[in-house]
Design an enzyme around this catalytic site. Structure first.
Site: not given
Length: 527
Positions: A127-128, A213
Site C-alpha cells: 500500500g505504498g 509491494s
C-alpha cells in the site's frame, strides 16, 4: 522471557488440550480468547496488541513493549486499522474502525501444542506505506495455516504517523534517529512473534517474513536492518525492494528537512504542537498536495546505510530468499500517456525520456508494431516502477549471501470481472494489460481466491493458486520451494546461470533473457 515461558508451558499445555472448543491462549501480557473453525480445524486470534498504542507522547516514538493486562481478553475481531486515506480501490478491510492506536496482529494456527514447532509466516501488507491493513481478506492466513504453518499478519503505522522525521525527534531519540516508525513497528512485531509464537504451536527459529509491494520493500529492509536480520530464517518478496527508484531510503538530514518544511507549512508548529494535533487533522494536513514527502530514512539505527551498500557488503540476513514480480506490473499508458501506442509515438516518448540513450532503449524495448509497443512500454514502465529494484535485490542476495535465491515471474492475468463497470474509454484505446498486474498474485499465493468476489475465477486460476501457494508453503517450511508434483525450481547462486520460475497455468523454469534491460537501468539507478 524464556524463563517465564518455561514456567508457562504446563499452563499452555492444559489450555491447548481444549483448543478445539475453547481456543484461549495464555501469554505473558494476558490471556486471549480466539475462535475455532470446525471445517478447517484452524484456530485464530485477531487484534492481539504487540506494542503499546503509539498515541500522545508516544506518537513518533519507537514502539514500546506491550503492557501486562491480566484477565481474559476477546481476540475475535480485527482491531483498528492504521490512519490512512482511501487511496487504493482494491483494498477491502474487515476492520471497521480506524485509529492511531493500531499496533495489533492476527494469528492463524493449526497447532495444538507449544511443542509442535511449526514454521511461521509473518506477512506485511502493501500500500505504498500510505494504505493497507492486516485485516485485508487477501492476506487471510487460514488457507496457508491448513498447510501446517502458523500465519501472522500485522498492522503498522503509515504515512505521516509512520515515516515522519524532524530535528526535534532526532534530538529526543535515545538512538539519535527519527522516521522509520512503521518499519520499527514491524521489528517489534517480529520480536513479539519470536518471544510468543510457541504458545500458538510455532517455532521462533523458523520465522519467514513476506510481503507484497510496500510489504516486499519492508522485507528487503528488515533483511538489511541490524535490528531484525538475525530474527528470521527466510524471506519472500513480491514486487519491490527499498532500492532506487522504488521508495529508497534517504539520508536522515534530508528527511529532517522534509519534516521541518511540513511544520512550517502548517504554521511553524513545534513538536509539542504536532503531537497535540488530532490524528484526523494531522492526516488531513499531511495529505494535501505538496505538504509532505514520504520516504524511509537512513537513520543510523534501523538502517545504517542504503540497502545497496548493505547487500553489496554482505551485511544483510544470510537466509534463503524467494522473490519475484509480475509480468505486467503497470499498464503501458504509464509510459506512453494518453497517446495511441503507435511506433511513432513510442519512439518519440523514448527520445524525450532518454535523450542520450534512446537507441539503446529501443534495442532493449523495441516497438516496431502496435503489439510490440504495448509489450515493450508495459515492460519499460514496470521495470522502472518496481521490477528493477526487485531484480537488484535478488541479484545482490545471490552474490553476497551464500544462500539460494529462488526467483519467479508471475504471469497469470486476472479473469474478467463478475460485474464489469462501464468504462467510458472502452474501445478507444487498445487493451491495457498484457499480463499479470501489480498485486494480482496475492490471492493466488495466499490461497485466497474465494475471498475476492470481483473476478470470475476459473479452474485454471485455482490450478495456478495451488501451484504458487504450495511453492510458498514449501519454502516457508524448508527454505526450498520444491516438492512433489511441482515443476523443479532451481535457485540462483553466485556465479551460476540466472533462472526463474514462470508461474502460469503451465509453470516452467526459464533462463533469464532480459538481463540487459536491468543492467541498463542499473547504470542510472545505483549512482
Amino acid at each position: 522471557m524464556k524463563t517465564f515461558f518455561c514456567l508457562l508451558l504446563p499452563a499452555l499445555l492444559l489450555a491447548n488440550t481444549a483448543f478445539a472448543q475453547y481456543p484461549t491462549v495464555p501469554l505473558w501480557q494476558g490471556e486471549y480468547h480466539g475462535t475455532y473453525n470446525k471445517a478447517t480445524k484452524i484456530e485464530s486470534w485477531k487484534g492481539i496488541p504487540y506494542a503499546q498504542p503509539p498515541v500522545g507522547d508516544l506518537r513518533w516514538k519507537a514502539p514500546q513493549p506491550v503492557l501486562k493486562a491480566p484477565g481474559i481478553h476477546e481476540a475475535t475481531k480485527f482491531a483498528h486499522m492504521p490512519m490512512q486515506k482511501r487511496v487504493f480501490s482494491d483494498m477491502i478491510f474487515r476492520a471497521d474502525t480506524i485509529s492511531e492506536d493500531c499496533l495489533y496482529l492476527n494469528v492463524w494456527t493449526p497447532g495444538k501444542s507449544p511443542y509442535d514447532h511449526l514454521p511461521v509466516l509473518v506477512y506485511f501488507y502493501g500500500g505504498g506505506f500510505v494504505g493497507g491493513d492486516g485485516s485485508e481478506p487477501r492476506y487471510d492466513g487460514e488457507s496457508m495455516a491448513q498447510k501446517g504453518i502458523v500465519v501472522v499478519t500485522i498492522s503498522y503505522r503509515l504515512g505521516i504517523f509512520g515515516f515522519f522525521s524532524h530535528p526535534e525527534l532526532t534530538k529526543e531519540s535515545p538512538n539519535h534517529a527519527s522516521g522509520n516508525y512503521g518499519l520499527l513497528d514491524q521489528v517489534a512485531a517480529i520480536k513479539w512473534v519470536h518471544e510468543n509464537i510457541r504458545a500458538f504451536g510455532g517455532d521462533e527459529k523458523k520465522i519467514t517474513i513476506a510481503g507484497e509491494s510496500a510489504g516486499s520493500i519492508s522485507v528487503s529492509a528488515q533483511m538489511a536492518s541490524p535490528l531484525s536480520k538475525n530474527l528470521i530464517a527466510g524471506a519472500i518478496g513480491e514486487s519491490g525492494a527499498m532500492i532506487k527508484p522504488t521508495l529508497p531510503a534517504i539520508p536522515l538530514a534530508n528527511a529532517e528537512k522534509n519534516g521541518s518544511k511540513f511544520a512550517e507549512k502548517i504554521g511553524n508548529k513545534s513538536l509539542a504542537d504536532l503531537r497535540a494535533m488530532s490524528a484526523t487533522d494531522l492526516l488531513d494536513a499531511a495529505s494535501k498536495y505538496g505538504a509532505w514527502s514520504l520516504a524511509p530514512t537512513i537513520d543510523g539505527y534501523f538502517l545504517p546505510k542504503s540497502l545497496v551498500e548493505i547487500f553489496e557488503a554482505g551485511e544483510q540476513a544470510h537466509v534463503p530468499l524467494l522473490v519475484g514480480w509480475n509480468s505486467a506490473e503497470i499498464p503501458y499508458q504509464s509510459f506512453t500517456g494518453g497517446d495511441m501506442p503507435t511506433p511513432e509515438n513510442y519512439t518519440k516518448k523514448v527520445k524525450q525520456q532518454f535523450p542520450g540513450n534512446a537507441d539503446e532503449v529501443l534495442k532493449l524495448y523495441p516497438g516496431t508494431t502496435q503489439d510490440e509497443v504495448i509489450k515493450s512500454a508495459t515492460a519499460l514502465a514496470s521495470d522502472r516502477f518496481i521490477a528493477y529494484s526487485t531484480w537488484k535485490w535478488a541479484d545482490l542476495q545471490a552474490k553476497t549471501s551464500g544462500k539460494p535465491v529462488y526467483r519467479y515471474l508471475f504471469a497469470t492475468p486476472r479473469p474478467p470481472e463478475v460485474n464489469p463497470t462501464n468504462n467510458p474509454n472502452e474501445g478507444k484505446m487498445p487493451k491495457q494489460m498484457v499480463g499479470a498486474s501489480h498485486a494480482s498474485e496475492i490471492e493466488f499465493a495466499m490461497g485466497n481466491l474465494p475471498y475476492n468476489k470481483v473476478y470470475a475465477w476459473t479452474a485454471d486460476d485455482y490450478k495456478v493458486s495451488a501451484t504458487i501457494q504450495q511453492y510458498f508453503a514449501n519454502f516457508i517450511k524448508t527454505g526450498n520451494p520444491n516438492g512433489k508434483h511441482l515443476p523443479k525450481w532451481e535457485p540462483n547462486v553466485n556465479g551460476g546461470a540466472v533462472k526463474f520460475m514462470n508461474i502460469d497455468v503451465t509453470s516452467q523454469l526459464q533462463t533469464e533473457t532480459d538481463r540487459g534491460r536491468y543492467l541498463f537501468l542499473d547504470k542510472s539507478y545505483v549512482k
